[in-house]
Design a protein around this motif. Structure first.
Motif, PDB file in Angstrom:
ATOM      1  N   ALA A 248       0.820  -1.215   0.000  1.00  8.82           N
ATOM      2  CA  ALA A 248       0.000   0.000   0.000  1.00  8.82           C
ATOM      3  C   ALA A 248       0.854   1.266   0.000  1.00  8.82           C
ATOM      4  CB  ALA A 248      -0.928  -0.005   1.212  1.00  8.82           C
ATOM      5  N   GLY A 249       2.169   1.104   0.063  1.00 10.65           N
ATOM      6  CA  GLY A 249       3.067   2.252   0.020  1.00 10.65           C
ATOM      7  C   GLY A 249       3.095   3.073   1.301  1.00 10.65           C
ATOM      8  N   LYS A 250       2.726   2.453   2.417  1.00  8.25           N
ATOM      9  CA  LYS A 250       2.740   3.167   3.697  1.00  8.25           C
ATOM     10  C   LYS A 250       4.132   3.092   4.326  1.00  8.25           C
ATOM     11  CE  LYS A 250      -2.114   2.287   4.820  1.00  8.25           C
ATOM     12  NZ  LYS A 250      -3.029   1.643   5.777  1.00  8.25           N
ATOM     13  N   ASP A 251       4.401   3.986   5.230  1.00  4.56           N
ATOM     14  CA  ASP A 251       5.670   4.014   5.945  1.00  4.56           C
ATOM     15  C   ASP A 251       5.585   3.072   7.140  1.00  4.56           C
ATOM     16  OD1 ASP A 251       7.942   4.548   7.445  1.00  4.56           O
ATOM     17  OD2 ASP A 251       7.699   6.733   7.385  1.00  4.56           O
ATOM     18  N   TYR A 252       6.381   2.028   7.128  1.00  7.90           N
ATOM     19  CA  TYR A 252       6.330   1.039   8.205  1.00  7.90           C
ATOM     20  C   TYR A 252       6.874   1.573   9.527  1.00  7.90           C
ATOM     21  CZ  TYR A 252      11.067   0.232   6.429  1.00  7.90           C
ATOM     22  OH  TYR A 252      12.352   0.402   5.991  1.00  7.90           O
ATOM     23  N   ASN A 253       7.600   2.689   9.492  1.00  5.10           N
ATOM     24  CA  ASN A 253       8.102   3.288  10.728  1.00  5.10           C
ATOM     25  C   ASN A 253       7.042   4.110  11.447  1.00  5.10           C
ATOM     26  OD1 ASN A 253      10.931   2.454  10.888  1.00  5.10           O
ATOM     27  ND2 ASN A 253      11.131   3.566   8.958  1.00  5.10           N
ATOM     28  N   THR A 254       6.074   4.628  10.694  1.00 10.65           N
ATOM     29  CA  THR A 254       5.051   5.476  11.316  1.00 10.65           C
ATOM     30  C   THR A 254       3.673   4.820  11.367  1.00 10.65           C
ATOM     31  OG1 THR A 254       4.591   6.593   9.203  1.00 10.65           O
ATOM     32  CG2 THR A 254       6.232   7.611  10.669  1.00 10.65           C
ATOM     33  N   THR A 255       3.474   3.759  10.610  1.00  9.58           N
ATOM     34  CA  THR A 255       2.201   3.036  10.657  1.00  9.58           C
ATOM     35  C   THR A 255       2.172   2.205  11.933  1.00  9.58           C
ATOM     36  OG1 THR A 255       2.109   2.912   8.243  1.00  9.58           O
ATOM     37  CG2 THR A 255       0.709   1.382   9.467  1.00  9.58           C
ATOM     38  N   LEU A 256       1.086   2.306  12.674  1.00  6.52           N
ATOM     39  CA  LEU A 256       0.942   1.566  13.925  1.00  6.52           C
ATOM     40  C   LEU A 256       0.240   0.231  13.683  1.00  6.52           C
ATOM     41  CD1 LEU A 256      -0.199   4.477  16.274  1.00  6.52           C
ATOM     42  CD2 LEU A 256       2.126   3.673  15.798  1.00  6.52           C
ATOM     43  N   VAL A 257       0.569  -0.754  14.483  1.00 11.42           N
ATOM     44  CA  VAL A 257      -0.029  -2.076  14.297  1.00 11.42           C
ATOM     45  C   VAL A 257      -1.549  -2.037  14.434  1.00 11.42           C
ATOM     46  CG1 VAL A 257       2.037  -3.382  14.899  1.00 11.42           C
ATOM     47  CG2 VAL A 257       0.396  -2.813  16.675  1.00 11.42           C
ATOM     48  N   GLN A 258      -2.085  -1.121  15.252  1.00 13.64           N
ATOM     49  CA  GLN A 258      -3.539  -1.038  15.424  1.00 13.64           C
ATOM     50  C   GLN A 258      -4.252  -0.695  14.116  1.00 13.64           C
ATOM     51  OE1 GLN A 258      -4.245   1.931  18.407  1.00 13.64           O
ATOM     52  NE2 GLN A 258      -3.774   3.638  17.055  1.00 13.64           N
ATOM     53  N   GLU A 259      -3.523  -0.114  13.163  1.00 12.18           N
ATOM     54  CA  GLU A 259      -4.117   0.253  11.880  1.00 12.18           C
ATOM     55  C   GLU A 259      -4.289  -0.941  10.947  1.00 12.18           C
ATOM     56  OE1 GLU A 259      -2.175   3.762  10.106  1.00 12.18           O
ATOM     57  OE2 GLU A 259      -1.295   4.119  12.085  1.00 12.18           O
ATOM     58  N   ILE A 260      -3.529  -1.998  11.165  1.00 10.16           N
ATOM     59  CA  ILE A 260      -3.570  -3.128  10.226  1.00 10.16           C
ATOM     60  C   ILE A 260      -3.831  -4.478  10.896  1.00 10.16           C
ATOM     61  CG2 ILE A 260      -2.059  -1.932   8.599  1.00 10.16           C
ATOM     62  CD1 ILE A 260       0.152  -3.993   9.500  1.00 10.16           C
ATOM     63  N   MET A 261      -3.925  -4.512  12.213  1.00 14.82           N
ATOM     64  CA  MET A 261      -4.082  -5.792  12.899  1.00 14.82           C
ATOM     65  C   MET A 261      -5.478  -6.381  12.688  1.00 14.82           C
ATOM     66  SD  MET A 261      -4.405  -4.581  16.852  1.00 14.82           S
ATOM     67  CE  MET A 261      -5.879  -3.760  17.462  1.00 14.82           C
ATOM     68  N   SER A 262      -5.554  -7.690  12.803  1.00 14.72           N
ATOM     69  CA  SER A 262      -6.846  -8.371  12.836  1.00 14.72           C
ATOM     70  C   SER A 262      -7.404  -8.180  14.233  1.00 14.72           C
ATOM     71  CB  SER A 262      -6.683  -9.857  12.554  1.00 14.72           C
ATOM     72  OG  SER A 262      -6.151 -10.058  11.277  1.00 14.72           O
ATOM     73  N   LYS A 263      -8.680  -7.826  14.305  1.00 11.58           N
ATOM     74  CA  LYS A 263      -9.278  -7.526  15.607  1.00 11.58           C
ATOM     75  C   LYS A 263     -10.229  -8.607  16.102  1.00 11.58           C
ATOM     76  CE  LYS A 263      -8.787  -2.649  14.746  1.00 11.58           C
ATOM     77  NZ  LYS A 263      -9.400  -1.483  14.201  1.00 11.58           N
ATOM     78  N   ASN A 264     -10.740  -9.421  15.224  1.00 12.11           N
ATOM     79  CA  ASN A 264     -11.650 -10.502  15.628  1.00 12.11           C
ATOM     80  C   ASN A 264     -10.813 -11.730  15.953  1.00 12.11           C
ATOM     81  OD1 ASN A 264     -13.875  -8.867  15.135  1.00 12.11           O
ATOM     82  ND2 ASN A 264     -13.923  -9.445  12.984  1.00 12.11           N
ATOM     83  N   ILE A 265     -10.405 -11.812  17.206  1.00  6.45           N
ATOM     84  CA  ILE A 265      -9.441 -12.824  17.608  1.00  6.45           C
ATOM     85  C   ILE A 265     -10.138 -14.063  18.158  1.00  6.45           C
ATOM     86  CG2 ILE A 265      -7.468 -13.291  19.132  1.00  6.45           C
ATOM     87  CD1 ILE A 265      -7.067 -11.190  16.838  1.00  6.45           C
ATOM     88  N   VAL A 266      -9.706 -15.212  17.661  1.00 12.68           N
ATOM     89  CA  VAL A 266     -10.146 -16.494  18.182  1.00 12.68           C
ATOM     90  C   VAL A 266      -9.038 -16.939  19.125  1.00 12.68           C
ATOM     91  CG1 VAL A 266     -10.709 -18.879  17.608  1.00 12.68           C
ATOM     92  CG2 VAL A 266     -11.360 -17.032  16.042  1.00 12.68           C
TER      93      VAL A 266
END
Length: 143
Positions: free
Chosen positions: A59-77
């Protein structure tokens, strides 16, 4: 046999405000493809190497400034440490996942990977069946 008998109890995790770069470094250090995301000891998500590649790098995002909460899976089993390993294998197969956080009283206490089930001889067929179902689902999702 219970999940506690085969799970990994020393698990690195990241907070939801951790950068993707730092989460990736944890994955590299531990030689794993996913990291649980915890806030105050409670599992709030999971992040995988695939999440990083598809949702940050591609997606061309900056991995240094992108937070895990922006891309994490939230429906956890998840499973508890007292659950039977057969139930855990069934969950892995049903939800097509390879790793389950182990949570007791709302807190992360370990991780159960499909490989943990395969190590135990009595569960080899079950782990193989779960992996087959997971792989079949992943293949179907690519088509």
């Amino acid at each position: 046999m219970k999940v506690s008998d085969v799970m990994t109890s020393t698990v690195d995790w990241a907070g939801s405000k951790t950068s993707v770069a730092d989460a990736a470094r944890l994955m590299k250090k531990d030689d794993v493809g996913s990291i649980p995301i915890c806030d105050n000891g409670k599992v709030v998500g999971m992040i995988t190497d695939r999440d990083i590649v598809l949702n940050v790098v591609a997606a061309g995002k900056d991995y240094n400034t992108t937070l895990v909460q922006e891309i994490m899976s939230k429906n956890i089993v998840s499973v508890s440490s007292n659950q039977d390993v057969h139930e855990a294998a069934d969950l892995m197969s049903q939800y097509q996942i390879r790793r389950l956080p182990v949570v007791d009283q709302g807190k992360l206490v370990g991780i159960l990977a499909i490989g943990d089930l395969a190590i135990e001889r009595i569960h080899v067929n079950e782990a193989g069946d779960a992996l087959s179902d997971i792989s079949r689902g992943a293949h179907q999702n690519m088509n």
